[in-house]
Design a protein around this motif. Sequence first.
Motif, PDB file in Angstrom:
ATOM      1  N   HIS A   8     -11.073 -11.818  -5.445  1.00 11.97           N
ATOM      2  CA  HIS A   8     -10.050 -11.641  -6.472  1.00 11.97           C
ATOM      3  C   HIS A   8     -10.608 -11.083  -7.778  1.00 11.97           C
ATOM      4  N   GLU A   9     -11.928 -10.999  -7.891  1.00 17.67           N
ATOM      5  CA  GLU A   9     -12.522 -10.357  -9.055  1.00 17.67           C
ATOM      6  C   GLU A   9     -12.426  -8.837  -8.969  1.00 17.67           C
ATOM      7  N   LEU A  10     -12.152  -8.323  -7.782  1.00 19.94           N
ATOM      8  CA  LEU A  10     -11.985  -6.881  -7.604  1.00 19.94           C
ATOM      9  C   LEU A  10     -10.646  -6.448  -8.183  1.00 19.94           C
ATOM     10  N   PRO A  11     -10.529  -5.208  -8.651  1.00 19.32           N
ATOM     11  CA  PRO A  11      -9.234  -4.701  -9.129  1.00 19.32           C
ATOM     12  C   PRO A  11      -8.226  -4.693  -7.972  1.00 19.32           C
ATOM     13  N   PRO A  12      -6.938  -4.857  -8.256  1.00 20.59           N
ATOM     14  CA  PRO A  12      -5.923  -4.897  -7.193  1.00 20.59           C
ATOM     15  C   PRO A  12      -5.986  -3.722  -6.226  1.00 20.59           C
ATOM     16  N   GLU A  13      -6.171  -2.486  -6.773  1.00 24.04           N
ATOM     17  CA  GLU A  13      -6.224  -1.309  -5.907  1.00 24.04           C
ATOM     18  C   GLU A  13      -7.416  -1.373  -4.957  1.00 24.04           C
ATOM     19  N   GLU A  14      -8.529  -1.902  -5.442  1.00 23.38           N
ATOM     20  CA  GLU A  14      -9.710  -2.012  -4.585  1.00 23.38           C
ATOM     21  C   GLU A  14      -9.518  -3.102  -3.535  1.00 23.38           C
ATOM     22  N   ARG A  15      -8.786  -4.154  -3.876  1.00 22.63           N
ATOM     23  CA  ARG A  15      -8.507  -5.212  -2.901  1.00 22.63           C
ATOM     24  C   ARG A  15      -7.661  -4.667  -1.748  1.00 22.63           C
ATOM     25  N   ILE A  16      -6.684  -3.827  -2.103  1.00 28.50           N
ATOM     26  CA  ILE A  16      -5.851  -3.208  -1.055  1.00 28.50           C
ATOM     27  C   ILE A  16      -6.703  -2.312  -0.169  1.00 28.50           C
ATOM     28  N   LEU A  17      -7.588  -1.517  -0.793  1.00 28.78           N
ATOM     29  CA  LEU A  17      -8.472  -0.640  -0.022  1.00 28.78           C
ATOM     30  C   LEU A  17      -9.387  -1.451   0.884  1.00 28.78           C
ATOM     31  N   GLU A  57      -1.702 -16.952  10.615  1.00 30.31           N
ATOM     32  CA  GLU A  57      -1.323 -16.484   9.279  1.00 30.31           C
ATOM     33  C   GLU A  57      -2.385 -15.528   8.772  1.00 30.31           C
ATOM     34  N   TYR A  58      -1.968 -14.343   8.350  1.00 29.38           N
ATOM     35  CA  TYR A  58      -2.927 -13.318   7.945  1.00 29.38           C
ATOM     36  C   TYR A  58      -3.823 -13.780   6.806  1.00 29.38           C
ATOM     37  N   LYS A  59      -3.250 -14.472   5.831  1.00 29.77           N
ATOM     38  CA  LYS A  59      -4.051 -14.906   4.679  1.00 29.77           C
ATOM     39  C   LYS A  59      -5.205 -15.797   5.121  1.00 29.77           C
ATOM     40  N   THR A  60      -4.928 -16.723   6.043  1.00 28.23           N
ATOM     41  CA  THR A  60      -5.986 -17.607   6.546  1.00 28.23           C
ATOM     42  C   THR A  60      -6.994 -16.825   7.363  1.00 28.23           C
ATOM     43  N   TYR A  61      -6.503 -15.924   8.209  1.00 30.49           N
ATOM     44  CA  TYR A  61      -7.364 -15.074   9.028  1.00 30.49           C
ATOM     45  C   TYR A  61      -8.309 -14.258   8.145  1.00 30.49           C
ATOM     46  N   PHE A  62      -7.752 -13.650   7.097  1.00 26.09           N
ATOM     47  CA  PHE A  62      -8.540 -12.822   6.198  1.00 26.09           C
ATOM     48  C   PHE A  62      -9.571 -13.654   5.440  1.00 26.09           C
ATOM     49  N   GLU A  63      -9.150 -14.811   4.945  1.00 24.54           N
ATOM     50  CA  GLU A  63     -10.069 -15.683   4.206  1.00 24.54           C
ATOM     51  C   GLU A  63     -11.200 -16.161   5.108  1.00 24.54           C
ATOM     52  N   MET A  72     -16.822 -16.411   6.651  1.00 30.23           N
ATOM     53  CA  MET A  72     -17.839 -16.274   7.702  1.00 30.23           C
ATOM     54  C   MET A  72     -18.960 -15.341   7.268  1.00 30.23           C
ATOM     55  N   ASN A  73     -18.666 -14.491   6.301  1.00 25.03           N
ATOM     56  CA  ASN A  73     -19.674 -13.545   5.798  1.00 25.03           C
ATOM     57  C   ASN A  73     -20.129 -13.897   4.380  1.00 25.03           C
ATOM     58  N   ASP A  74     -19.941 -15.170   4.011  1.00 21.65           N
ATOM     59  CA  ASP A  74     -20.437 -15.711   2.751  1.00 21.65           C
ATOM     60  C   ASP A  74     -19.852 -15.033   1.515  1.00 21.65           C
ATOM     61  N   ILE A  75     -18.604 -14.599   1.638  1.00 25.38           N
ATOM     62  CA  ILE A  75     -17.888 -14.044   0.491  1.00 25.38           C
ATOM     63  C   ILE A  75     -16.724 -14.980   0.177  1.00 25.38           C
ATOM     64  N   SER A  76     -16.650 -15.428  -1.058  1.00 29.66           N
ATOM     65  CA  SER A  76     -15.580 -16.352  -1.431  1.00 29.66           C
ATOM     66  C   SER A  76     -14.331 -15.584  -1.844  1.00 29.66           C
ATOM     67  N   MET A  77     -13.197 -16.249  -1.815  1.00 32.52           N
ATOM     68  CA  MET A  77     -11.957 -15.626  -2.276  1.00 32.52           C
ATOM     69  C   MET A  77     -12.008 -15.368  -3.771  1.00 32.52           C
ATOM     70  N   GLU A  78     -12.779 -16.182  -4.490  1.00 30.35           N
ATOM     71  CA  GLU A  78     -12.944 -15.944  -5.927  1.00 30.35           C
ATOM     72  C   GLU A  78     -13.608 -14.592  -6.164  1.00 30.35           C
ATOM     73  N   GLN A  79     -14.627 -14.292  -5.368  1.00 31.48           N
ATOM     74  CA  GLN A  79     -15.291 -12.991  -5.487  1.00 31.48           C
ATOM     75  C   GLN A  79     -14.316 -11.858  -5.171  1.00 31.48           C
TER      76      GLN A  79
END
Length: 224
Positions: A132-141, A112-118, A123-130
């Motif tokens: 999702h704090e990005l603007p939607p357009e930046e998340r897509i980028l 599942e891509y969502k699990t793979y991405f998370e 693994m690089n010490d970045i949480s999903m909370e961090q």
Amino acid sequence: MGNKKVQKVSINKERFLEVLHLRNCSIRKLGNAYEEIGRTEKTIRRCLDAGEMSPDLLNRIAKYLNVHPDYLSGKYDEQADRIEDSYLRAMFKSFINPERYPYLLKARSDIEYKTYFENILNMNDISMEQFHELPPEERILFHKELVVAILEVISKHFTRNALGQCIADELDDCKSSFNEFDPFSYYAELEGIGIPEPNFIDDADDKESREFEKRMSEKYNIKD
């Protein structure tokens, strides 16, 4: 407490025997590979004669033979048979062969891509909370840049993937869409700012058939 009936899936005996022949294998060899498959020759023959087996057994045999389980079940033939146009149906049928449907496709679809991405973020010490704090357009980028970065590393060591596709071409395609916002893309949908593709087809079967034709045309570069 009664025994629970095991769900089974259909088997296309012709496709099953075709793959055995191409892999220089036999039902007897499948039975001898008990550590990988876990069933005897007698059981496999009985399932084949009945035209059905459990999904778990089908998956283990498919993995052993390096072919997608759907190939052994005849699913691709069933999809092609639903195409009304006889020319397109015959053309798509001609593309159905084991080499185009390795087990890799099944293994990939199970991720599942969502699990793979998370997992990559974690693994690089970045949480999903961090994230999702990005603007939607930046998340897509971010999604796009990550895909390109991974492909750039892979392309340094491999020229083609296991499906025979050129990795450099895939990399170029990903780069070309960097500055384009596609409201119909998977990433836009994932980040909550996507738009569903318009549906101008009323008949469900016709829609499924056309979608299959489109996927096959794109996958094998079939020109009109």
